[in-house]
Design a protein around this motif. Sequence first.
Motif, PDB file in Angstrom:
ATOM      1  N   HIS A  31      -3.595   3.441  -2.333  1.00 51.68           N
ATOM      2  CA  HIS A  31      -3.586   2.609  -3.252  1.00 51.68           C
ATOM      3  C   HIS A  31      -2.881   1.590  -3.306  1.00 51.68           C
ATOM      4  CE1 HIS A  31      -4.923   6.315  -5.857  1.00 51.68           C
ATOM      5  NE2 HIS A  31      -5.974   5.528  -5.820  1.00 51.68           N
ATOM      6  N   CYS A  60       6.482   7.760  -7.554  1.00 52.08           N
ATOM      7  CA  CYS A  60       5.006   8.281  -7.382  1.00 52.08           C
ATOM      8  C   CYS A  60       4.055   7.056  -7.526  1.00 52.08           C
ATOM      9  CB  CYS A  60       4.622   9.568  -8.464  1.00 52.08           C
ATOM     10  SG  CYS A  60       4.851   9.085 -10.150  1.00 52.08           S
ATOM     11  N   CYS A  61       2.970   7.323  -7.399  1.00 54.62           N
ATOM     12  CA  CYS A  61       1.671   6.487  -7.306  1.00 54.62           C
ATOM     13  C   CYS A  61       1.360   6.076  -8.921  1.00 54.62           C
ATOM     14  CB  CYS A  61       0.669   6.824  -6.754  1.00 54.62           C
ATOM     15  SG  CYS A  61      -0.967   5.739  -6.833  1.00 54.62           S
ATOM     16  N   LEU A  92       8.436   1.837  -8.201  1.00 60.26           N
ATOM     17  CA  LEU A  92       8.811   2.924  -7.555  1.00 60.26           C
ATOM     18  C   LEU A  92      10.347   2.986  -7.768  1.00 60.26           C
ATOM     19  CD1 LEU A  92       7.010   2.375  -4.244  1.00 60.26           C
ATOM     20  CD2 LEU A  92       6.549   4.080  -5.686  1.00 60.26           C
ATOM     21  N   GLN A 145       0.974  10.795  -6.848  1.00 61.17           N
ATOM     22  CA  GLN A 145       1.269  11.277  -5.901  1.00 61.17           C
ATOM     23  C   GLN A 145       2.505  10.830  -5.183  1.00 61.17           C
ATOM     24  OE1 GLN A 145      -1.280  10.884  -2.292  1.00 61.17           O
ATOM     25  NE2 GLN A 145       0.389  11.257  -0.747  1.00 61.17           N
ATOM     26  N   VAL A 203       4.767  -2.845  -7.889  1.00 65.05           N
ATOM     27  CA  VAL A 203       4.956  -1.446  -7.438  1.00 65.05           C
ATOM     28  C   VAL A 203       6.378  -1.088  -6.896  1.00 65.05           C
ATOM     29  CG1 VAL A 203       4.057  -1.903  -4.981  1.00 65.05           C
ATOM     30  CG2 VAL A 203       3.817   0.457  -5.905  1.00 65.05           C
ATOM     31  N   GLN A 240       0.943  -1.346  -0.045  1.00 64.32           N
ATOM     32  CA  GLN A 240       0.069  -0.016  -0.127  1.00 64.32           C
ATOM     33  C   GLN A 240       0.913   1.239  -0.167  1.00 64.32           C
ATOM     34  OE1 GLN A 240      -2.586   0.561   3.282  1.00 64.32           O
ATOM     35  NE2 GLN A 240      -3.435   2.234   2.716  1.00 64.32           N
ATOM     36  N   LEU A 241       0.619   2.269  -0.845  1.00 63.72           N
ATOM     37  CA  LEU A 241       1.307   3.501  -0.977  1.00 63.72           C
ATOM     38  C   LEU A 241       0.605   4.409  -0.049  1.00 63.72           C
ATOM     39  CD1 LEU A 241       1.901   3.677  -4.862  1.00 63.72           C
ATOM     40  CD2 LEU A 241       3.220   2.886  -3.162  1.00 63.72           C
ATOM     41  N   CYS A 245      -1.010   7.011  -0.676  1.00 66.51           N
ATOM     42  CA  CYS A 245      -2.309   7.516  -1.119  1.00 66.51           C
ATOM     43  C   CYS A 245      -3.457   6.728  -0.816  1.00 66.51           C
ATOM     44  CB  CYS A 245      -2.103   7.838  -2.424  1.00 66.51           C
ATOM     45  SG  CYS A 245      -1.255   6.782  -3.512  1.00 66.51           S
TER      46      CYS A 245
END
Length: 343
Positions: free
Chosen positions: A317, A333-334, A328, A339, A324, A312-313, A315
């Motif tokens: 998501h 960023c997402c 990253l 973000q 991910v 989980q980020l 934000c």
Amino acid sequence: MNTRHFFPPDSLCNSGNAVSFSSNLPTGEHGMTVGARHTPARAPPTSFLVRMAMRISRARWFSFLRRVFHYQNGSRSDLGSNPFNSSAWMLMEFTALVVQVSTTTFTLAISKKEKPVWPMRIWIVGYDIGCVLSLLLLYGRYRHLHLTQGEGFSLSDMEQQRNSEESRITHLMNRCRTSLELFFAIWFVMGNVWVFDSRFGSFQRAPKLHVLCISLLAWNAVCYSFPFLLFLLLCCCVPMISSLVGYNMNMGSTHRGASDDQISQLPSWRYKEVDTELDLGNDTDCNPDLESEDPECCICLAKYKGKEELRQLPCSHVFHLKCVDQWLQIISCCPLCKQQLQR
């Protein structure tokens, strides 16, 4: 989605090929079946090529070449700082000039008995004088830049006079540099005529001077073709490699990815397929909003399966951990809301 521009599905998730992803999807989702239909057209790139492209795009020399290309071909209103005034470039230029002056002086000293047909000795002496003048100009540029950067704020009545003096010095140095470049261009043409004239065999009478002249001419030819080579690299080779590997090297060189410590601090857990709940692993926090979201990763477009690691980020998501994490490492960023991660 636009996020598929950076990673093919196989380069992010080790859960089979792209066809197995589309087999679990309903037939009514035309976008996903069409995307899976075109995927077998080419073999997916290996993670080794992606990692190599990431390292190249984040290398200092690649960023410097992009700065040079932008400075030479960008708009006049947004040039930024001159990359040729950096300390690293001046050190490289100083080393190259010192090597050329030392080589020419040593070769002239050991080849006094050689008698070339064309005046190669005069050409080498002229080239050596030009290198010495370039060293003096380089020292002036270095001293001028570091004096202007090291000075603090002066009084308001002296500021205008100092700016006018700096402008005159800069204009004089630019004229001297242009004159030296013109001299080397003319001297380069004359050296080609004197050395490669097929009517006279000067190699047997002056082999050392002949080899030295050919080496200097080859070095100057590479320097003069540097803008063309830079254009081929950034406008032809980089887009071709990016399309083959599936990683945008231009985007990766401008947007730094997150560090391993930043990625490891993000919460992660294992997905439960039956109960649609989150089985906490080493983390103590849970995401209560995951049940209301579509249970699939927007990066690889694959549904979550049991015991798959999710992350989980900030934000809120959620994505596959492997997907991910690799995202990253390229852009911090997402993929959905863009973000940025806090550094």
